[in-house]
Design a protein around this motif. Structure first.
Motif, PDB file in Angstrom:
ATOM      1  N   ILE A   1      13.685   4.238  82.847  1.00  0.00           N
ATOM      2  CA  ILE A   1      14.768   5.058  82.319  1.00  0.00           C
ATOM      3  C   ILE A   1      14.559   6.472  82.846  1.00  0.00           C
ATOM      4  N   PRO A   2      15.568   7.080  83.455  1.00  0.00           N
ATOM      5  CA  PRO A   2      15.379   8.431  84.006  1.00  0.00           C
ATOM      6  C   PRO A   2      15.105   9.440  82.902  1.00  0.00           C
ATOM      7  N   ARG A   3      14.315  10.463  83.247  1.00  0.00           N
ATOM      8  CA  ARG A   3      14.009  11.508  82.259  1.00  0.00           C
ATOM      9  C   ARG A   3      13.568  12.749  82.989  1.00  0.00           C
ATOM     10  N   PHE A   4      13.690  13.899  82.321  1.00  0.00           N
ATOM     11  CA  PHE A   4      13.168  15.163  82.826  1.00  0.00           C
ATOM     12  C   PHE A   4      12.203  15.799  81.818  1.00  0.00           C
ATOM     13  N   CYS A   5      12.578  15.815  80.561  1.00  0.00           N
ATOM     14  CA  CYS A   5      11.754  16.521  79.578  1.00  0.00           C
ATOM     15  C   CYS A   5      10.624  15.657  79.048  1.00  0.00           C
ATOM     16  N   TYR A   6      10.780  14.349  79.045  1.00  0.00           N
ATOM     17  CA  TYR A   6       9.751  13.475  78.466  1.00  0.00           C
ATOM     18  C   TYR A   6       8.527  13.392  79.376  1.00  0.00           C
TER      19      TYR A   6
ATOM     20  N   GLY B   1      13.145  15.920  73.652  1.00  0.00           N
ATOM     21  CA  GLY B   1      14.484  15.350  73.559  1.00  0.00           C
ATOM     22  C   GLY B   1      15.592  16.310  73.916  1.00  0.00           C
ATOM     23  N   ASN B   2      15.325  17.218  74.874  1.00  0.00           N
ATOM     24  CA  ASN B   2      16.354  18.226  75.154  1.00  0.00           C
ATOM     25  C   ASN B   2      17.022  18.103  76.514  1.00  0.00           C
ATOM     26  N   CYS B   3      16.597  17.182  77.372  1.00  0.00           N
ATOM     27  CA  CYS B   3      17.300  17.090  78.660  1.00  0.00           C
ATOM     28  C   CYS B   3      18.434  16.073  78.603  1.00  0.00           C
ATOM     29  N   ARG B   4      18.334  15.073  77.735  1.00  0.00           N
ATOM     30  CA  ARG B   4      19.358  14.039  77.470  1.00  0.00           C
ATOM     31  C   ARG B   4      19.584  13.116  78.668  1.00  0.00           C
ATOM     32  N   MET B   5      18.673  13.116  79.625  1.00  0.00           N
ATOM     33  CA  MET B   5      18.866  12.258  80.786  1.00  0.00           C
ATOM     34  C   MET B   5      18.542  10.802  80.474  1.00  0.00           C
ATOM     35  N   CYS B   6      17.810  10.569  79.392  1.00  0.00           N
ATOM     36  CA  CYS B   6      17.349   9.211  79.082  1.00  0.00           C
ATOM     37  C   CYS B   6      18.299   8.484  78.133  1.00  0.00           C
ATOM     38  N   LEU B   7      19.574   8.851  78.139  1.00  0.00           N
ATOM     39  CA  LEU B   7      20.537   8.252  77.211  1.00  0.00           C
ATOM     40  C   LEU B   7      20.706   6.755  77.472  1.00  0.00           C
ATOM     41  N   VAL B   8      20.783   5.991  76.385  1.00  0.00           N
ATOM     42  CA  VAL B   8      21.001   4.546  76.461  1.00  0.00           C
ATOM     43  C   VAL B   8      22.009   4.144  75.380  1.00  0.00           C
TER      44      VAL B   8
ATOM     45  N   PRO C   1      22.658  -2.282  66.620  1.00  0.00           N
ATOM     46  CA  PRO C   1      23.734  -1.540  65.930  1.00  0.00           C
ATOM     47  C   PRO C   1      23.420  -0.051  65.891  1.00  0.00           C
ATOM     48  N   GLY C   2      24.453   0.751  65.846  1.00  0.00           N
ATOM     49  CA  GLY C   2      24.277   2.179  65.831  1.00  0.00           C
ATOM     50  C   GLY C   2      25.595   2.871  66.056  1.00  0.00           C
ATOM     51  N   PRO C   3      25.588   4.187  66.088  1.00  0.00           N
ATOM     52  CA  PRO C   3      26.827   4.931  66.296  1.00  0.00           C
ATOM     53  C   PRO C   3      27.387   4.665  67.690  1.00  0.00           C
ATOM     54  N   PRO C   4      28.702   4.790  67.841  1.00  0.00           N
ATOM     55  CA  PRO C   4      29.342   4.478  69.137  1.00  0.00           C
ATOM     56  C   PRO C   4      29.165   5.611  70.151  1.00  0.00           C
ATOM     57  N   LYS C   5      27.930   6.002  70.363  1.00  0.00           N
ATOM     58  CA  LYS C   5      27.640   7.046  71.340  1.00  0.00           C
ATOM     59  C   LYS C   5      26.232   6.803  71.881  1.00  0.00           C
ATOM     60  N   PRO C   6      25.946   7.300  73.054  1.00  0.00           N
ATOM     61  CA  PRO C   6      24.609   7.083  73.627  1.00  0.00           C
ATOM     62  C   PRO C   6      23.544   7.837  72.831  1.00  0.00           C
ATOM     63  N   ALA C   7      22.312   7.306  72.878  1.00  0.00           N
ATOM     64  CA  ALA C   7      21.190   7.905  72.149  1.00  0.00           C
ATOM     65  C   ALA C   7      20.068   8.236  73.127  1.00  0.00           C
ATOM     66  N   ALA C   8      19.323   9.287  72.807  1.00  0.00           N
ATOM     67  CA  ALA C   8      18.190   9.697  73.641  1.00  0.00           C
ATOM     68  C   ALA C   8      17.026   8.741  73.389  1.00  0.00           C
TER      69      ALA C   8
ATOM     70  N   ALA D   1      27.199   8.470  80.716  1.00  0.00           N
ATOM     71  CA  ALA D   1      26.572   9.584  80.005  1.00  0.00           C
ATOM     72  C   ALA D   1      25.563  10.300  80.899  1.00  0.00           C
ATOM     73  N   ARG D   2      24.791   9.545  81.639  1.00  0.00           N
ATOM     74  CA  ARG D   2      23.796  10.171  82.531  1.00  0.00           C
ATOM     75  C   ARG D   2      24.474  10.942  83.657  1.00  0.00           C
ATOM     76  N   LYS D   3      25.544  10.418  84.169  1.00  0.00           N
ATOM     77  CA  LYS D   3      26.269  11.154  85.207  1.00  0.00           C
ATOM     78  C   LYS D   3      26.797  12.483  84.655  1.00  0.00           C
ATOM     79  N   GLY D   4      27.237  12.453  83.399  1.00  0.00           N
ATOM     80  CA  GLY D   4      27.699  13.689  82.779  1.00  0.00           C
ATOM     81  C   GLY D   4      26.570  14.686  82.596  1.00  0.00           C
TER      82      GLY D   4
END
Length: 688
Positions: free
Chosen positions: A30-35, A43-50, A54-61, A83-86
């Motif tokens: 999984i790509p990452r910068f801050c981890y 948890g501040n770069c958000r590059m590792c979104l997946v 079950p969970g909210p309908p949005k990507p999670a770090a 999400a990662r492209k964004g």
């Protein structure tokens, strides 16, 4: 343990494991910068979104999301990829995109991830932000406009290095990473900031604009600037070493490297000995190998076995020491010593001179007593391991000796050996701390073993170990911290006085009085040269340092990056350097010089190849046999009873940045000495 499914693969992991860690266990990247696995989670770069269900309908770090029973994770779903492209587009909004002139080019995490998630054009029309460069000292160059605020550098400085001097100011687009007061970062591990930075915001100042990574030859080797034996990679081009970087070794240095080991390599090309010299009419004159050997033969012929001696230096390799020992013994001399600081170490009691718990054993200890040592300067990587254990909690550290600012909380017990005696007899409160610990540890430094009362101090330290239950079948917490890379190997080889032979003090006294008239210095530069009197001195080494200035004959040897050589670190682990570049000029690998000299002196050594020399080493000690497992050293009594000196214990290192011929020849280390030791912190130019 919770079970979850990642990209269709089911896995069971311990509670508390993050989704990113669980994915790595399955080999899913999984790509990452801050981890970073050795730093706290930001948890501040958000590059590792997946995508998580079950969970909210949005990507999670994924780096900050603990696994849960029945969780389903998709790392490559359209939601996650979009999400990662964004995130990548946002990161590149203000990035200067100056890859052609960036030293990180070719080794940049941002470049690598942009290939997978970047776009070929920008939708951002506004002006990019610019950030003023910061002064981090003489070792780390800054280009803060490139910074993506991953805060790896901040977390490393605070958590691993223990110098909370970096932080963030401002918010949002105005956030900047900086020192709170502009000054050099006061850490012996600051070079690791360069390795951690995922972009080109922090780079190696000494290496700037010298080469591109694809031009370099990469050689795996071992560091010899201290006795830890950190695993390194030597990057060279042509005949020049351009930089040194750490290699992963969980048992020794993890993935860190001390600044001297990283930056002193510019000293490898300065003040080098590249041809033999012979002193004629009081002056050193260039000579051929034959002339140099003939001068030595004449001096040996004019001497006698009882009047000859040899001293090995702190960077001597085991191959050269075993051959020099065999040569001197063959000539009849028994006066040998590898302890050029005069340390009292018993070669017949291996447990008395090893870091018996192992460097990784620090992680298991629950109490520590440091005696006569400043591990922050003597072994920065080992000191970082002590701090790591301290941060885990339940770890008390007592200090007897120099009162210095270590990177963890300590209880200062006293300055002298009388405090150690109080701990040994149980009258000091810290004795109870050690007794109540399950795995207590003691670190005995060279500052305690180079005094006149060293035998008594060694005996007291052994009593502390015995009385506190420090030594058992499963655990030996009695540790000696060496400062010389060659020391343990020299003791294992037996490069010590033989029957009726002289030790270092005896050699120097004999040379001063005229009883010793021939001294062979194998890279020994830290002894008082004025005490060699009128003795004929042969110096074999790589640099024109103190030993070469005193020598009557100079034999140019190879530095550690220029030979295949064996070293044993402070915990007794045998490791080997690899030849990265060839020695300059007529310089040769050290063992070959001694082998050739033996022919001229009439005592021909039997070894004609490196393999044969290593076979000889294996016959001397099983430590040097790669095929034979080495058993733990047996614990037995050491030292001697006697009175202790009232003088305070001190560390043998007064300037961390200059301790050997290579670092003394380094311009970078000279600048560090000015900034950190002499206190002249001045900013000169944009990057310092």
């Amino acid at each position: 343990m919770p079970k979850l499914t990642i990209d269709g693969q089911e896995i069971e992991v311990p509670a508390g494991t993050t989704v990113l860690q669980a994915a790595e266990m399955l080999g899913i990247e999984i790509p990452r910068f801050c981890y970073h696995e050795r730093l706290s989670i930001a948890g501040n770069c958000r590059m590792c979104l997946v995508e998580v269900q079950p969970g909210p309908p949005k990507p999670a770090a994924s780096c900050a999301l603990p696994v849960a029973e029945g969780m389903t994770v998709k790392t490559d779903s359209p939601m996650a990829v979009k999400a990662r492209k964004g995130v990548m587009e946002f990161l590149l909004i203000n990035h200067p995109l100056d890859c052609p002139i960036c030293d990180q080019g070719g080794e940049c995490d941002l470049q690598d991830q942009a290939v997978a998630y970047g776009f070929d054009r920008s939708r951002y029309d506004e002006g990019k932000r610019a950030v003023e460069d910061k002064y981090f000292g003489p070792l780390v160059a800054t280009e803060m406009t490139r910074c993506i605020q991953c805060t790896r550098c901040v977390r490393f400085a605070t958590e691993v290095a223990g110098v909370p001097q970096l932080g963030a100011t401002g918010r949002g687009e105005h956030m900047e990473i900086t020192t709170y007061v502009e000054k050099a970062i006061e850490s012996e591990l600051s070079g690791n900031l360069v390795d951690l930075c995922p972009v080109g915001a922090l780079t190696n100042k000494a290496y700037s604009f010298l080469a591109r990574p694809w031009e370099l030859k990469k050689t795996e080797s071992i560091d010899v600037f201290d006795a830890v034996g950190a695993n390194i990679r030597v990057d060279s081009r042509g005949g020049e070493v351009l930089r040194v970087m750490p290699r992963l070794n969980e048992e020794i240095n993890e993935e860190w490297l001390a600044d001297k080991s990283r930056y002193a390599v510019d000293g490898l090309k300065r003040q080098r000995l590249d041809r033999p010299y012979v002193r004629k009419d009081g002056k050193l004159q260039p000579a051929s190998w034959g002339e140099a050997f003939e001068a030595i033969r004449t001096a040996v012929a004019a001497s006698s076995p009882a009047r000859m001696a040899a001293i090995a230096g702190d960077m001597a390799d085991a191959e050269s020491m075993v051959l020099l020992k065999d040569l001197m013994t063959g000539l009849g001399s028994r006066s040998l010593d590898c302890r050029q600081d005069g340390a009292l170490l018993d070669p017949d009691n291996r447990a008395s001179y090893l870091f018996n718990s192992g460097i990784a054993g620090i992680d298991q200890a629950d109490a520590l007593l440091i005696v006569g040592s400043n591990p922050r300067w003597e072994a920065p990587v080992l000191n970082a391991r002590i701090r790591k254990r301290y941060l885990a909690g339940g770890f008390k550290v007592g200090v007897i000796g120099p009162q210095v600012a270590l990177t963890y909380k300590t209880e200062y017990l006293g300055a002298g050996a009388e405090t150690l005696a109080a701990v040994a007899d149980g009258s000091h409160p810290f004795a109870d701390v050690l007794k109540n610990a399950k795995k207590p540890m003691l670190i005995l430094g060279m500052g305690a073993l180079t005094r006149k009362d060293s035998a008594t101090i060694l005996s007291l330290a052994a009593r502390v170990a015995d009385n506190s239950g420090m030594v058992s079948d499963e655990w030996n917490g009695f540790n000696v911290l060496h400062t010389a890379a060659a020391r343990v190997g020299g003791l294992d080889v037996g490069f010590v006085p033989g029957l009726n032979g002289r030790d270092l003090k005896g050699i120097l006294d004999g040379a001063s009085s005229g009883e010793i008239n021939f001294v062979y210095l194998l890279g020994a530069d830290e002894i008082p040269m004025d005490r060699l009197g009128k003795a004929f001195v042969v110096y074999q080494g790589s640099h024109g340092d103190a030993g070469a200035m005193r020598a009557d004959v100079i034999l140019p040897g190879a530095a550690y990056t220029e030979k295949n050589a064996t070293y044993v670190n402070t915990e007794g682990t045998m490791q080997r350097t690899r030849l990265a570049v060839f020695p300059p000029g007529d310089a040769r690998e050290d063992w070959t010089i001694i082998r050739a000299l033996s022919d001229v002196l009439g005592y021909k050594l039997a070894q004609d190849s490196l393999a044969q020399v290593r076979d000889r080493l294996a016959t001397v000690s099983a430590v040097f046999d790669e095929d034979t497992p080495v058993a733990a050293a047996k614990w037995k009594a050491c030292g001697a009873t006697g009175s202790v000196d009232q003088a305070p214990l001190s560390s043998p290192i007064t300037n961390y940045y200059m301790t050997d011929p290579i670092s003394r020849a380094s311009r970078v280390m000279a600048e560090c000495t000015e900034v950190y030791v002499n206190g002249k912190q001045q900013r000169t130019g944009t990057n310092g």
